[in-house]
Design a protein around this motif. Structure first.
Motif, PDB file in Angstrom:
ATOM      1  N   ALA A  19     -30.188  13.500  -8.252  1.00 19.41           N
ATOM      2  CA  ALA A  19     -31.346  13.058  -9.061  1.00 19.41           C
ATOM      3  C   ALA A  19     -31.234  14.472  -9.954  1.00 19.41           C
ATOM      4  O   ALA A  19     -31.002  14.128 -11.166  1.00 19.41           O
ATOM      5  CB  ALA A  19     -32.799  12.659  -8.236  1.00 19.41           C
ATOM      6  N   ARG A  20     -30.787  15.542  -9.718  1.00 19.98           N
ATOM      7  CA  ARG A  20     -31.117  16.812 -10.155  1.00 19.98           C
ATOM      8  C   ARG A  20     -29.463  16.900 -10.757  1.00 19.98           C
ATOM      9  O   ARG A  20     -29.748  17.145 -12.312  1.00 19.98           O
ATOM     10  CB  ARG A  20     -30.995  17.638  -9.083  1.00 19.98           C
ATOM     11  N   ALA A  21     -28.410  16.290 -10.173  1.00 16.04           N
ATOM     12  CA  ALA A  21     -27.032  16.708 -11.327  1.00 16.04           C
ATOM     13  C   ALA A  21     -27.911  15.733 -12.584  1.00 16.04           C
ATOM     14  O   ALA A  21     -26.926  16.067 -13.369  1.00 16.04           O
ATOM     15  CB  ALA A  21     -26.390  16.408 -10.441  1.00 16.04           C
ATOM     16  N   HIS A  22     -28.633  14.399 -12.431  1.00 15.18           N
ATOM     17  CA  HIS A  22     -28.547  13.715 -13.375  1.00 15.18           C
ATOM     18  C   HIS A  22     -28.899  13.931 -14.588  1.00 15.18           C
ATOM     19  O   HIS A  22     -28.985  14.464 -15.581  1.00 15.18           O
ATOM     20  CB  HIS A  22     -28.693  12.028 -13.267  1.00 15.18           C
ATOM     21  N   HIS A  23     -30.588  14.896 -13.949  1.00 10.61           N
ATOM     22  CA  HIS A  23     -31.524  15.693 -14.807  1.00 10.61           C
ATOM     23  C   HIS A  23     -30.754  16.691 -15.390  1.00 10.61           C
ATOM     24  O   HIS A  23     -30.944  16.636 -16.709  1.00 10.61           O
ATOM     25  CB  HIS A  23     -32.348  16.315 -14.091  1.00 10.61           C
ATOM     26  N   ILE A  24     -29.301  17.683 -15.393  1.00  8.10           N
ATOM     27  CA  ILE A  24     -28.777  18.414 -15.855  1.00  8.10           C
ATOM     28  C   ILE A  24     -27.784  17.418 -16.722  1.00  8.10           C
ATOM     29  O   ILE A  24     -27.444  18.088 -18.093  1.00  8.10           O
ATOM     30  CB  ILE A  24     -27.490  18.944 -14.646  1.00  8.10           C
ATOM     31  N   GLU A  25     -27.185  16.887 -16.814  1.00  8.18           N
ATOM     32  CA  GLU A  25     -26.365  16.028 -17.435  1.00  8.18           C
ATOM     33  C   GLU A  25     -26.827  15.478 -18.725  1.00  8.18           C
ATOM     34  O   GLU A  25     -27.302  15.486 -19.916  1.00  8.18           O
ATOM     35  CB  GLU A  25     -25.554  14.991 -16.707  1.00  8.18           C
ATOM     36  N   LEU A  67     -25.358  21.999  -4.721  1.00 11.11           N
ATOM     37  CA  LEU A  67     -26.026  21.238  -5.974  1.00 11.11           C
ATOM     38  C   LEU A  67     -24.715  21.332  -6.710  1.00 11.11           C
ATOM     39  O   LEU A  67     -23.931  20.288  -7.575  1.00 11.11           O
ATOM     40  CB  LEU A  67     -27.019  21.513  -7.010  1.00 11.11           C
ATOM     41  N   GLY A  68     -23.557  21.882  -7.115  1.00  8.98           N
ATOM     42  CA  GLY A  68     -22.688  22.567  -7.425  1.00  8.98           C
ATOM     43  C   GLY A  68     -21.831  21.347  -7.393  1.00  8.98           C
ATOM     44  O   GLY A  68     -20.877  20.852  -8.442  1.00  8.98           O
ATOM     45  N   ARG A  69     -21.197  20.965  -5.820  1.00  2.94           N
ATOM     46  CA  ARG A  69     -21.009  20.612  -5.262  1.00  2.94           C
ATOM     47  C   ARG A  69     -20.646  19.114  -5.619  1.00  2.94           C
ATOM     48  O   ARG A  69     -20.007  18.378  -5.540  1.00  2.94           O
ATOM     49  CB  ARG A  69     -20.560  21.139  -3.491  1.00  2.94           C
ATOM     50  N   VAL A  70     -22.272  18.679  -5.520  1.00  2.00           N
ATOM     51  CA  VAL A  70     -22.155  17.576  -5.850  1.00  2.00           C
ATOM     52  C   VAL A  70     -22.576  16.871  -6.651  1.00  2.00           C
ATOM     53  O   VAL A  70     -21.606  15.758  -7.161  1.00  2.00           O
ATOM     54  CB  VAL A  70     -24.397  17.352  -5.648  1.00  2.00           C
ATOM     55  N   MET A  71     -22.538  17.598  -7.561  1.00  2.00           N
ATOM     56  CA  MET A  71     -21.937  17.583  -9.109  1.00  2.00           C
ATOM     57  C   MET A  71     -20.409  17.303  -9.312  1.00  2.00           C
ATOM     58  O   MET A  71     -20.315  15.832  -9.973  1.00  2.00           O
ATOM     59  CB  MET A  71     -22.513  18.766  -9.851  1.00  2.00           C
ATOM     60  N   GLN A  72     -19.735  17.856  -8.547  1.00  2.00           N
ATOM     61  CA  GLN A  72     -18.210  17.507  -8.506  1.00  2.00           C
ATOM     62  C   GLN A  72     -18.216  16.603  -7.795  1.00  2.00           C
ATOM     63  O   GLN A  72     -17.271  15.668  -8.434  1.00  2.00           O
ATOM     64  CB  GLN A  72     -17.722  19.267  -7.727  1.00  2.00           C
ATOM     65  N   MET A  97     -19.318  13.549  -7.938  1.00  2.00           N
ATOM     66  CA  MET A  97     -20.433  12.974  -9.059  1.00  2.00           C
ATOM     67  C   MET A  97     -19.293  12.940 -10.241  1.00  2.00           C
ATOM     68  O   MET A  97     -19.310  11.908 -11.117  1.00  2.00           O
ATOM     69  CB  MET A  97     -21.767  13.026  -9.220  1.00  2.00           C
ATOM     70  N   GLY A  98     -18.017  13.762  -9.983  1.00  2.00           N
ATOM     71  CA  GLY A  98     -17.193  13.784 -11.256  1.00  2.00           C
ATOM     72  C   GLY A  98     -17.781  14.658 -12.247  1.00  2.00           C
ATOM     73  O   GLY A  98     -16.897  14.332 -13.875  1.00  2.00           O
ATOM     74  N   LEU A  99     -18.748  15.651 -12.193  1.00  2.00           N
ATOM     75  CA  LEU A  99     -19.005  16.505 -13.284  1.00  2.00           C
ATOM     76  C   LEU A  99     -18.852  17.870 -13.128  1.00  2.00           C
ATOM     77  O   LEU A  99     -18.875  17.523 -11.490  1.00  2.00           O
ATOM     78  CB  LEU A  99     -20.604  16.711 -13.584  1.00  2.00           C
ATOM     79  N   ASP A 100     -18.675  18.063 -13.930  1.00  2.31           N
ATOM     80  CA  ASP A 100     -18.282  19.961 -13.608  1.00  2.31           C
ATOM     81  C   ASP A 100     -19.499  20.685 -13.657  1.00  2.31           C
ATOM     82  O   ASP A 100     -20.381  21.221 -15.374  1.00  2.31           O
ATOM     83  CB  ASP A 100     -16.738  19.952 -14.954  1.00  2.31           C
ATOM     84  N   PRO A 101     -20.139  21.153 -13.159  1.00  2.00           N
ATOM     85  CA  PRO A 101     -20.853  22.411 -13.327  1.00  2.00           C
ATOM     86  C   PRO A 101     -20.895  23.511 -14.690  1.00  2.00           C
ATOM     87  O   PRO A 101     -21.498  23.695 -15.095  1.00  2.00           O
ATOM     88  CB  PRO A 101     -21.264  22.742 -11.796  1.00  2.00           C
ATOM     89  N   ALA A 102     -19.302  23.999 -14.159  1.00  2.00           N
ATOM     90  CA  ALA A 102     -18.888  24.559 -15.614  1.00  2.00           C
ATOM     91  C   ALA A 102     -18.701  24.411 -16.648  1.00  2.00           C
ATOM     92  O   ALA A 102     -19.204  25.309 -17.320  1.00  2.00           O
ATOM     93  CB  ALA A 102     -17.570  26.142 -15.140  1.00  2.00           C
ATOM     94  N   ALA A 103     -18.904  23.310 -16.877  1.00  2.00           N
ATOM     95  CA  ALA A 103     -18.644  22.776 -18.441  1.00  2.00           C
ATOM     96  C   ALA A 103     -20.694  22.264 -18.067  1.00  2.00           C
ATOM     97  O   ALA A 103     -20.138  21.635 -19.704  1.00  2.00           O
ATOM     98  CB  ALA A 103     -18.122  22.023 -18.461  1.00  2.00           C
ATOM     99  N   SER A 104     -21.521  22.790 -17.854  1.00  2.00           N
ATOM    100  CA  SER A 104     -22.426  21.750 -17.929  1.00  2.00           C
ATOM    101  C   SER A 104     -23.332  22.652 -19.277  1.00  2.00           C
ATOM    102  O   SER A 104     -23.154  23.852 -19.212  1.00  2.00           O
ATOM    103  CB  SER A 104     -24.126  21.971 -16.637  1.00  2.00           C
ATOM    104  N   SER A 105     -24.568  22.881 -18.815  1.00  2.00           N
ATOM    105  CA  SER A 105     -25.963  23.467 -20.372  1.00  2.00           C
ATOM    106  C   SER A 105     -25.911  25.100 -19.580  1.00  2.00           C
ATOM    107  O   SER A 105     -26.733  25.760 -19.867  1.00  2.00           O
ATOM    108  CB  SER A 105     -26.854  22.292 -21.013  1.00  2.00           C
ATOM    109  N   VAL A 106     -26.038  24.959 -18.229  1.00  2.00           N
ATOM    110  CA  VAL A 106     -26.854  25.886 -17.334  1.00  2.00           C
ATOM    111  C   VAL A 106     -25.259  26.923 -18.141  1.00  2.00           C
ATOM    112  O   VAL A 106     -24.813  27.410 -17.502  1.00  2.00           O
ATOM    113  CB  VAL A 106     -26.192  25.344 -15.635  1.00  2.00           C
ATOM    114  N   LYS A 107     -26.539  27.990 -18.523  1.00  2.00           N
ATOM    115  CA  LYS A 107     -26.136  29.510 -18.650  1.00  2.00           C
ATOM    116  C   LYS A 107     -26.775  30.189 -17.741  1.00  2.00           C
ATOM    117  O   LYS A 107     -25.388  31.575 -17.209  1.00  2.00           O
ATOM    118  CB  LYS A 107     -26.851  29.915 -19.640  1.00  2.00           C
ATOM    119  N   TRP A 108     -27.419  30.473 -16.945  1.00  2.00           N
ATOM    120  CA  TRP A 108     -28.428  31.228 -15.457  1.00  2.00           C
ATOM    121  C   TRP A 108     -28.597  30.464 -15.153  1.00  2.00           C
ATOM    122  O   TRP A 108     -29.496  29.947 -15.029  1.00  2.00           O
ATOM    123  CB  TRP A 108     -29.563  31.816 -16.641  1.00  2.00           C
TER     124      TRP A 108
END
Length: 473
Positions: free
Chosen positions: A206-212, A229-234, A236-247
């Motif tokens: 759910a948190r990964a979906h919120h980030i996306e 959480l970064g591994r959860v995103m991976q 799910m086929g999502l790339d944490p490094a390509a997300s909006s997160v900067k900090w």
């Protein structure tokens, strides 16, 4: 406990007046680089303010805390004997967690080591926190709305120093229990007028979906949860490094001083991880924080906020001050609270202090190498002493290991204490490499059990990685 005497009221009023003298009510920064003018105070100015605060806080504690009154009297020290930093160190032995725990047991439920009693709590009480209790009975601390204002400004200075600015949106992913880290950040984000996406009560997906979907730029969590959480995103086929997160605003666990963990975090997220260091007893708001230069030299470091605290390092055996630059345990005096001002409390994290100016323009002392293990966490196995962070560094050194690990200590039927380290890896043979790394770093042989990836439990709070089942007799 507080006292109704006129002297108690007078010293409280005097102490609060000194605190107000240096309070800045800011919701916007002083400049593009600094939240407060205090960030660039000279060493002489910092020391003068510390001395002024100590001279006011000593009589306040004597008159408003039974714990401090008993300690002053038993030491044969008068409040007037503590006039400045030098006289504090000369006259006042460090306070240990054991002393506080004994006081809490003798005077439940709050102990007498704080200065927020029933009258203050009923009049202006804000929030009740407690230590984790990992080394004994939890110590409870009640704070007032007077304190909250000072928390907000200390934390704002830290978050702004790390890089948070208008346009950032924070996503706190914590359970909001009676722990200081997340609550302090939450109130400070409101003071800084930065928007927040609540992240409690959700699982990792759910948190990964919120980030996306909602694109936060700041995550607030423990380092271990950020890895999870970064591994959860991976997955799910999502790339944490390509997300909006900067900090990544991370607290509750050491990481900047743990070889391999900071790099793993920042590589996973493609974001900068900021240290937010403190402790419930004496640094409930941020005490140690990152600046723009903290990863730029030969070793990482954090600043310690000295106009509101006095930081020292002491020898782990004698508890006497060590020379500047020598490794020692952290000791903190909190000079920023109506409810829990404290003198020379042994926080107990290993570091080295440097008063050399920083390229960022701040003159506040730096903890070189950050924090590299708390004395409470020291493991003594068959006479060999080491810290869990050393095991963590060994695990991180082997490519492909999972983010979680556990240390299991047991006593065999023959009476021998042994250690098994549980790690996650897709290749069973990786256990040999982990064992070699542990032997190299800790000079001890141990068993390594390799589990399938994603086997070990994850937590959004402090990771509990040591399971000590040894016979204590």
């Amino acid at each position: 406990m507080t006292h109704p005497s006129s002297r108690a009221a007078e010293t409280r009023q005097a102490w609060k007046a000194v605190l107000e003298k240096y309070y800045e009510d800011r919701s916007t920064p002083l400049s593009a680089q600094y939240w407060s003018e205090k960030d660039t105070w000279s060493r002489d100015r910092i020391r003068a303010v510390q001395d002024e605060k100590l001279a006011a806080v000593a009589p306040f504690l004597y008159e408003n805390s039974d714990f401090y009154r008993r300690r002053f009297d038993s030491l044969g020290v008068a409040p007037s004997d503590i006039r400045d930093v030098d006289s504090l160190i000369a006259n006042w032995p460090v306070i240990t967690k054991q002393e506080m725990m004994e006081d809490a047991l003798a005077h439940p439920p709050y102990g007498t080591y704080t200065t927020c009693g029933p009258e203050e709590w009923a009049d202006r009480g804000w929030m009740h926190f407690s230590s984790s209790g990992s080394t004994g009975v939890p110590r409870v601390f009640r704070y007032t709305h007077f304190d909250r204002r000072f928390w907000e400004q200390a934390n704002a200075r830290a978050l702004y120093s790390g890089g948070l600015r208008k346009g950032d949106t924070a996503f706190p992913m914590v359970g909001f229990g009676p722990h200081v880290f997340a609550w302090g950040v939450q109130y400070t984000l409101a003071k800084m007028e930065l928007p927040v996406i609540p992240g409690g009560g959700m699982d990792g997906k759910a948190r990964a979906h919120h980030i996306e979907r909602f694109k936060p730029t700041v995550l607030v969590c423990t380092p271990s949860y950020a890895l999870y959480l970064g591994r959860v995103m991976q997955d799910m086929g999502l790339d944490p490094a390509a997300s909006s997160v900067k900090w990544l605003v991370t607290g509750g666990e050491p990481f900047s001083g743990v070889e391999g963990t900071l790099e793993r975090l920042q590589d996973l997220w493609g974001a900068k991880s900021l240290e937010f260091y403190g402790c419930t007893e004496v640094s409930p708001h941020c005490g140690g924080y990152s600046c723009p230069e903290y990863q730029e030299g030969d070793e990482n470091f954090i600043h310690l906020m000295e106009d509101i605290q006095v930081w020292e390092t002491v020898d782990p055996d004698t508890l006497s001050p060590v020379a500047e630059g020598a490794r020692g345990l952290t000791v903190c005096s909190n000079l920023n609270s109506e409810s829990s001002a404290q003198l020379r409390f042994l926080v107990g994290d290993y570091t080295r202090l440097s008063h050399e100016p920083c390229a960022c323009g701040r003159n506040h002392v730096r903890a070189m190498g950050c924090m590299t293990g708390r004395s409470d966490d020291l493991i003594n196995l068959r006479g060999i002493k080491f810290f869990p962070v050393q095991i963590e560094e060994a695990v991180r050194a082997v490519k492909g290991t999972g983010d979680e690990f556990q240390i299991r200590l047991v006593t065999q039927p023959d009476g021998l204490d042994v250690m098994t380290v549980l790690v996650e890896h897709a290749d069973q043979s990786a256990g040999e490499a982990v064992a070699r790394e542990i032997r190299s770093r800790c000079e001890i042989r141990c068993a390594v059990e390799v589990l399938a990836p994603d086997t070990l439990p994850k937590t959004e709070m402090k990771a509990k990685r040591v399971n000590d089942q040894r016979n204590k007799g």
